[in-house]
Design an enzyme around this catalytic site. Sequence first.
Site, PDB file in Angstrom:
ATOM      1  N   SER A 269      44.249  39.809  56.297  1.00 48.37           N
ATOM      2  CA  SER A 269      44.620  38.409  56.131  1.00 48.37           C
ATOM      3  C   SER A 269      45.166  37.913  57.458  1.00 48.37           C
ATOM      4  O   SER A 269      45.812  38.666  58.193  1.00 48.37           O
ATOM      5  CB  SER A 269      45.683  38.301  55.039  1.00 48.37           C
ATOM      6  OG  SER A 269      46.433  37.121  55.208  1.00 48.37           O
TER       7      SER A 269
ATOM      8  N   HIS B 267      38.811  45.824  26.207  1.00 49.21           N
ATOM      9  CA  HIS B 267      39.721  44.656  26.292  1.00 49.21           C
ATOM     10  C   HIS B 267      40.649  44.773  27.500  1.00 49.21           C
ATOM     11  O   HIS B 267      41.745  44.217  27.496  1.00 49.21           O
ATOM     12  CB  HIS B 267      40.564  44.508  25.020  1.00 49.21           C
ATOM     13  CG  HIS B 267      39.778  44.617  23.761  1.00 49.21           C
ATOM     14  ND1 HIS B 267      39.233  43.520  23.117  1.00 49.21           N
ATOM     15  CD2 HIS B 267      39.404  45.703  23.025  1.00 49.21           C
ATOM     16  CE1 HIS B 267      38.568  43.935  22.034  1.00 49.21           C
ATOM     17  NE2 HIS B 267      38.664  45.246  21.965  1.00 49.21           N
TER      18      HIS B 267
ATOM     19  N   LYS C   3      47.807  42.975  54.009  1.00 48.16           N
ATOM     20  CA  LYS C   3      46.675  42.850  53.093  1.00 48.16           C
ATOM     21  C   LYS C   3      45.404  43.554  53.509  1.00 48.16           C
ATOM     22  O   LYS C   3      45.086  43.673  54.679  1.00 48.16           O
ATOM     23  CB  LYS C   3      46.377  41.369  52.841  1.00 48.16           C
ATOM     24  CG  LYS C   3      47.485  40.758  52.018  1.00 48.16           C
ATOM     25  CD  LYS C   3      47.081  39.549  51.259  1.00 48.16           C
ATOM     26  CE  LYS C   3      46.111  39.815  50.157  1.00 48.16           C
ATOM     27  NZ  LYS C   3      45.724  38.553  49.522  1.00 48.16           N
TER      28      LYS C   3
ATOM     29  N   GLU D  59      33.955  40.794  46.592  1.00 50.44           N
ATOM     30  CA  GLU D  59      34.175  39.417  46.127  1.00 50.44           C
ATOM     31  C   GLU D  59      32.959  38.542  46.422  1.00 50.44           C
ATOM     32  O   GLU D  59      32.567  37.698  45.610  1.00 50.44           O
ATOM     33  CB  GLU D  59      35.405  38.822  46.806  1.00 50.44           C
ATOM     34  CG  GLU D  59      36.709  39.442  46.339  1.00 50.44           C
ATOM     35  CD  GLU D  59      37.873  38.980  47.210  1.00 50.44           C
ATOM     36  OE1 GLU D  59      38.550  38.037  46.813  1.00 50.44           O
ATOM     37  OE2 GLU D  59      38.075  39.544  48.302  1.00 50.44           O
TER      38      GLU D  59
END
Length: 468
Positions: free
Chosen positions: A282, A153, A288, A295
């Site tokens: 970024s 979970h 970043k 992804e």
Amino acid sequence: MWSGRFSGKPDKLMQEFSESVSFDKRLWREDIEGSLAYAAELQRIGILTEKELADIKRGFEQIKQEIESGKFEWKVELEDVHMNIESRLTALIGDAGKKLHTGRSRNDQVATDMRLWCGNQAAALNAACEQLMRAIVACAESGVDVVIPAYTHLQRAMPVRMAHHLSAHVSALIRCNRAFTNARRSSRDEMPLGSSACTGNSFRVDMNKLSRALDAEGDTSIGAIPASNSMDAVSNRDFALDLVYACAKCMTHLSRIAEDLIIWSSAEFGFITLGDAVTTGSSIMPQKRNPDACELVRGKTGRVVGHLMGLFTLLKGLPMTYNRDLQEDKEAVFDATDQTLACLRVMALVFSKENFMVNKERIHAHLDSGAGYMEAMNVADWLVLQGVPFREGHDITGRLVKYCEQNKKRFADLTAADLAAVDKRLKPELLKELSLEALVERKQVYAGTAKARVLERLAELKSWLGEK
Ligand code: ARG
């Protein structure tokens, strides 16, 4: 090719609409391979002379060179790869080229080409999948002493070796690899060549001989078998479903691997840092480091699963036998397999030494915070060994966790007096059982996370992969 029956030409719009050469030209090697096998059979049954067969071989040799060197002129008017190649063959060698299509149809031809292509692509997928497994096993081996939380979970459950977590993904990849092998088998399970348009060959070609000539190269375990029904032969695309299913299944697993790495590399977790080669910055936020490779793998999964649905829908309700709808199988199969192959390769790069960096101190600090009370399970187990029924042990342990929470203590801070304050059955000997390492080492069962078991599993995986 069918000029005898027609007096007009297809509309330009129709030509552009129906052509497939722009994408099916990548079947050219398989098309030539199938034609060579068919030509040899035509010669054996006396339709072609030895000289004509030799001409055909020579013609194909030249076509091969022309395509490889980029000199071959693909023509949209000739619709597809089959007619482009046959027309060039006839231009090069004359009448023998015109005889090649005797008793054959593009229907058994395209089904054969696709089967050969799918078999080859499945073999490449097998190789890429094994390469990724090797890379993950190497990462697991080098971090066998790193203990991280295991989650259910997405809540901390119990401590686990990172190596055990990584080899869980390898277990899933083994199943993907098996699915690719199955797809290779089904690519040769009902060879259609010789089935003609749909009712079988009018000449005495031997379907067994044709199948054997097209067996998977260098792999005798695949064993090509001729189709048992000519109508099914030309409309069967189950082999394509099997391959795209294997891709969809593999991508689903890759997306889970990618997701774990995305979470692990976030600032909140910080378990790993992904290297420059597989991340991007970024354009606006200088701090970043985005896990783009992972992804994209996660994102492409939807696309590949979509191709499986597309293929099923294409095949649903198709009347016997060949229908032009079937031309639409190609882009689904090409894109699903191309994307999966690329994702397997990129993920192997992500798991390379340079790109998969484990932040041991950070992980240690996380665990040291005591958050999640993962030691609790050990307390319950210890009580069981003292003769306390598990349900009661569970309750005592629950009270101990509550005590820790109320007194802002970690399990590591507990003293004998703390234990006694919660329940007299919590004896001081328990204190030495409370480390995460001790908890991990309790999992000595087969498939568990104790060091010896994890090392055994990694050795097993390495020897299996080594034999490949
Ligand atoms: N380009 C076609 C396909 O991919 C080849 C078979 C065409 N056969 C036909 N009867 N029109 O399905």
